[in-house]
Design a protein around this motif. Structure first.
Motif, PDB file in Angstrom:
ATOM      1  N   GLU A   1       5.160 -55.687 -58.820  1.00  0.00           N
ATOM      2  CA  GLU A   1       3.702 -55.712 -58.867  1.00  0.00           C
ATOM      3  C   GLU A   1       3.274 -54.379 -59.453  1.00  0.00           C
ATOM      4  O   GLU A   1       3.465 -53.332 -58.833  1.00  0.00           O
ATOM      5  N   VAL A   2       2.743 -54.400 -60.657  1.00  0.00           N
ATOM      6  CA  VAL A   2       2.376 -53.160 -61.347  1.00  0.00           C
ATOM      7  C   VAL A   2       1.149 -52.545 -60.673  1.00  0.00           C
ATOM      8  O   VAL A   2       0.152 -53.223 -60.433  1.00  0.00           O
ATOM      9  N   LEU A   3       1.238 -51.248 -60.361  1.00  0.00           N
ATOM     10  CA  LEU A   3       0.125 -50.522 -59.759  1.00  0.00           C
ATOM     11  C   LEU A   3      -0.600 -49.665 -60.784  1.00  0.00           C
ATOM     12  O   LEU A   3      -1.817 -49.646 -60.844  1.00  0.00           O
ATOM     13  N   ALA A   4       0.162 -48.899 -61.579  1.00  0.00           N
ATOM     14  CA  ALA A   4      -0.402 -48.076 -62.649  1.00  0.00           C
ATOM     15  C   ALA A   4      -1.520 -47.167 -62.146  1.00  0.00           C
ATOM     16  O   ALA A   4      -2.593 -47.089 -62.735  1.00  0.00           O
ATOM     17  N   ASN A   5      -1.254 -46.460 -61.054  1.00  0.00           N
ATOM     18  CA  ASN A   5      -2.209 -45.494 -60.513  1.00  0.00           C
ATOM     19  C   ASN A   5      -1.777 -44.080 -60.893  1.00  0.00           C
ATOM     20  O   ASN A   5      -0.587 -43.792 -60.998  1.00  0.00           O
ATOM     21  N   GLY A   6      -2.751 -43.214 -61.072  1.00  0.00           N
ATOM     22  CA  GLY A   6      -2.465 -41.844 -61.483  1.00  0.00           C
ATOM     23  C   GLY A   6      -1.988 -40.967 -60.335  1.00  0.00           C
ATOM     24  O   GLY A   6      -1.612 -41.448 -59.261  1.00  0.00           O
ATOM     25  N   PRO A   7      -2.009 -39.647 -60.533  1.00  0.00           N
ATOM     26  CA  PRO A   7      -1.502 -38.712 -59.522  1.00  0.00           C
ATOM     27  C   PRO A   7      -2.138 -38.867 -58.155  1.00  0.00           C
ATOM     28  O   PRO A   7      -1.455 -38.754 -57.134  1.00  0.00           O
ATOM     29  N   ASP A   8      -3.450 -39.162 -58.102  1.00  0.00           N
ATOM     30  CA  ASP A   8      -4.114 -39.297 -56.804  1.00  0.00           C
ATOM     31  C   ASP A   8      -3.515 -40.449 -56.000  1.00  0.00           C
ATOM     32  O   ASP A   8      -3.332 -40.339 -54.783  1.00  0.00           O
ATOM     33  N   GLY A   9      -3.223 -41.568 -56.674  1.00  0.00           N
ATOM     34  CA  GLY A   9      -2.628 -42.707 -55.992  1.00  0.00           C
ATOM     35  C   GLY A   9      -1.255 -42.384 -55.441  1.00  0.00           C
ATOM     36  O   GLY A   9      -0.903 -42.782 -54.321  1.00  0.00           O
ATOM     37  N   MET A  10      -0.469 -41.638 -56.221  1.00  0.00           N
ATOM     38  CA  MET A  10       0.871 -41.268 -55.782  1.00  0.00           C
ATOM     39  C   MET A  10       0.797 -40.295 -54.606  1.00  0.00           C
ATOM     40  O   MET A  10       1.541 -40.433 -53.630  1.00  0.00           O
ATOM     41  N   ARG A  11      -0.093 -39.329 -54.695  1.00  0.00           N
ATOM     42  CA  ARG A  11      -0.235 -38.368 -53.599  1.00  0.00           C
ATOM     43  C   ARG A  11      -0.680 -39.061 -52.309  1.00  0.00           C
ATOM     44  O   ARG A  11      -0.198 -38.733 -51.215  1.00  0.00           O
ATOM     45  N   LYS A  12      -1.585 -40.021 -52.416  1.00  0.00           N
ATOM     46  CA  LYS A  12      -2.053 -40.738 -51.227  1.00  0.00           C
ATOM     47  C   LYS A  12      -0.918 -41.540 -50.595  1.00  0.00           C
ATOM     48  O   LYS A  12      -0.779 -41.570 -49.365  1.00  0.00           O
ATOM     49  N   ARG A  13      -0.106 -42.187 -51.423  1.00  0.00           N
ATOM     50  CA  ARG A  13       1.006 -42.960 -50.873  1.00  0.00           C
ATOM     51  C   ARG A  13       1.967 -42.038 -50.117  1.00  0.00           C
ATOM     52  O   ARG A  13       2.434 -42.383 -49.031  1.00  0.00           O
ATOM     53  N   ILE A  14       2.266 -40.898 -50.690  1.00  0.00           N
ATOM     54  CA  ILE A  14       3.157 -39.946 -50.015  1.00  0.00           C
ATOM     55  C   ILE A  14       2.553 -39.512 -48.685  1.00  0.00           C
ATOM     56  O   ILE A  14       3.225 -39.500 -47.650  1.00  0.00           O
ATOM     57  N   ALA A  15       1.267 -39.162 -48.700  1.00  0.00           N
ATOM     58  CA  ALA A  15       0.592 -38.698 -47.479  1.00  0.00           C
ATOM     59  C   ALA A  15       0.565 -39.785 -46.411  1.00  0.00           C
ATOM     60  O   ALA A  15       0.706 -39.499 -45.215  1.00  0.00           O
ATOM     61  N   ASP A  16       0.400 -41.047 -46.823  1.00  0.00           N
ATOM     62  CA  ASP A  16       0.324 -42.152 -45.866  1.00  0.00           C
ATOM     63  C   ASP A  16       1.701 -42.556 -45.340  1.00  0.00           C
ATOM     64  O   ASP A  16       1.862 -42.870 -44.149  1.00  0.00           O
ATOM     65  N   GLU A  17       2.701 -42.581 -46.234  1.00  0.00           N
ATOM     66  CA  GLU A  17       3.955 -43.228 -45.868  1.00  0.00           C
ATOM     67  C   GLU A  17       4.992 -42.308 -45.225  1.00  0.00           C
ATOM     68  O   GLU A  17       5.881 -42.798 -44.524  1.00  0.00           O
ATOM     69  N   VAL A  18       4.919 -41.009 -45.433  1.00  0.00           N
ATOM     70  CA  VAL A  18       5.863 -40.129 -44.732  1.00  0.00           C
ATOM     71  C   VAL A  18       5.702 -40.291 -43.214  1.00  0.00           C
ATOM     72  O   VAL A  18       6.685 -40.559 -42.505  1.00  0.00           O
ATOM     73  N   PRO A  19       4.479 -40.193 -42.668  1.00  0.00           N
ATOM     74  CA  PRO A  19       4.351 -40.400 -41.215  1.00  0.00           C
ATOM     75  C   PRO A  19       4.577 -41.850 -40.793  1.00  0.00           C
ATOM     76  O   PRO A  19       5.088 -42.109 -39.696  1.00  0.00           O
TER      77      PRO A  19
END
Length: 335
Positions: A303-321
């Motif tokens: 499933e293509v997301l094609a999100n920029g740096p903000d999307g990647m940073r949010k995923r990291i912030a959400d998924e580590v915890p």
């Protein structure tokens, strides 16, 4: 007052320092623009921290081919498997931050901080986010010759023969591994986990009969499902996959909130010039949104997301915890 120097700088000194700082910022800005204009100066290496054939490798090779054309340069995919992804991620984290060594990684990036007592990178500080590329549901697979045709069949077999079934995963702490552990909890069954160095080897083990069950991301499994060699029992996404209409979701089978996926993210070592990061992000998103390429990726199970740096940073912030909590609840002790 004479004979005593003030603890505070003079107005002239402040103005002088301010001028020097402005000059430095301007010089840095020009250097950054020059970096982008001259980039790439040599082949760009994209590290994939897993063996060839897995979803991250597939995504990297498809994107890398078109990114090389867009940048008018050469992209080299380098597989550095091992340590559940830690080896390759660590190599990328400590590479020269000049845009010529990059990383395309999976959910292991956000899982490993909770899975290992020590990892060779800081998920929040050691990388600059380029793009959130795509995601795939995980899929529960068996060899078609095994005679198991549904999740109910699998549970019945596991309960009747608790020592018989081994399940393969792409590695310790990957989302397929955690999907397997979650399945054991919700279905109240026992299966032995056999980790491999990537999705490709895990699926080959299932095809050869070395293991009886595999939890895997959809892309590397998709062609084997289509060929009939592997039987997909369920997908772990929120909805059925578009070209596997007969394969139910775990939610449909009565396992509420059983949603696990595997994402692919594009990162550069921290302090890589922002102009290069922005260029890579823009080009990558353009490539992923190109209709033919988006369709190819979808057909391959992404499933293509094609999100920029903000999307990647949010995923990291959400998924580590998030994954740290899942690991704790599953009783998996950091290694």
């Amino acid at each position: 007052m004479t004979g005593r120097q003030s603890a505070y700088p003079s107005r002239r000194a402040v103005l002088s320092a301010g001028g020097a700082l402005a000059a430095a910022v301007a010089t840095a800005g020009l250097a950054s623009q020059a970096d982008a204009a001259d980039y790439p100066e040599r082949p760009v290496k994209i590290i994939v921290p897993f063996a060839p054939g897995g979803p991250t490798d597939i995504m990297a090779r498809i994107l890398g081919t078109h990114l090389g054309e867009a940048l008018k340069g050469t992209i080299v995919i380098e597989n550095r498997p091992g340590g559940g992804g830690n080896i390759g991620i660590g190599i990328a984290a400590h590479a020269e931050p000049d845009g010529h060594t990059l990383l395309i990684t999976s959910s292991a990036y956000v899982v490993n901080p909770g899975l290992y007592a020590k990892i060779p990178y800081d998920p929040f500080k050691d990388f600059a986010a380029i793009a959130e590329l795509g995601t795939s549901p995980n899929v529960i697979l068996v060899n078609a010759k095994l005679g198991i045709n549904s999740v109910a069949d699998l549970i019945a077999r596991a309960k009747a023969h608790p020592d018989e079934l081994n399940y393969a995963s792409p590695g310790l702490g990957t989302t397929p591994h955690l999907s397997g552990e979650l399945f054991k909890i919700v279905a109240n069954v026992e299966m032995t986990h056999v980790p491999f160095s990537g999705a490709g080897p895990a699926i080959q083990a299932l095809l050869s009969g070395t293991t009886q069950v595999t939890f895997a991301a959809l892309p590397p499994a998709h062609p084997h499902i289509e060929s009939g060699a592997l039987k997909a029992l369920a997908v772990t996404g929120p909805h059925r996959w578009f070209d596997l209409p007969d394969v139910p979701t775990m939610i449909e089978l009565g396992y509420a909130d059983f949603i696990t996926d595997t994402f692919q993210g594009f990162l550069a070592p921290a302090i890589t010039p922002m102009s290069i990061v922005e260029r890579l992000s823009t080009k990558s998103i353009e490539i992923l949104k190109t209709p033919g390429i988006a369709e190819q990726l979808r057909n391959d199970g992404f499933e293509v997301l094609a999100n920029g740096p903000d999307g990647m940073r949010k995923r990291i912030a959400d998924e580590v915890p998030k994954w740290r909590d899942v690991i704790m609840k599953a009783g998996i002790k950091p290694v």
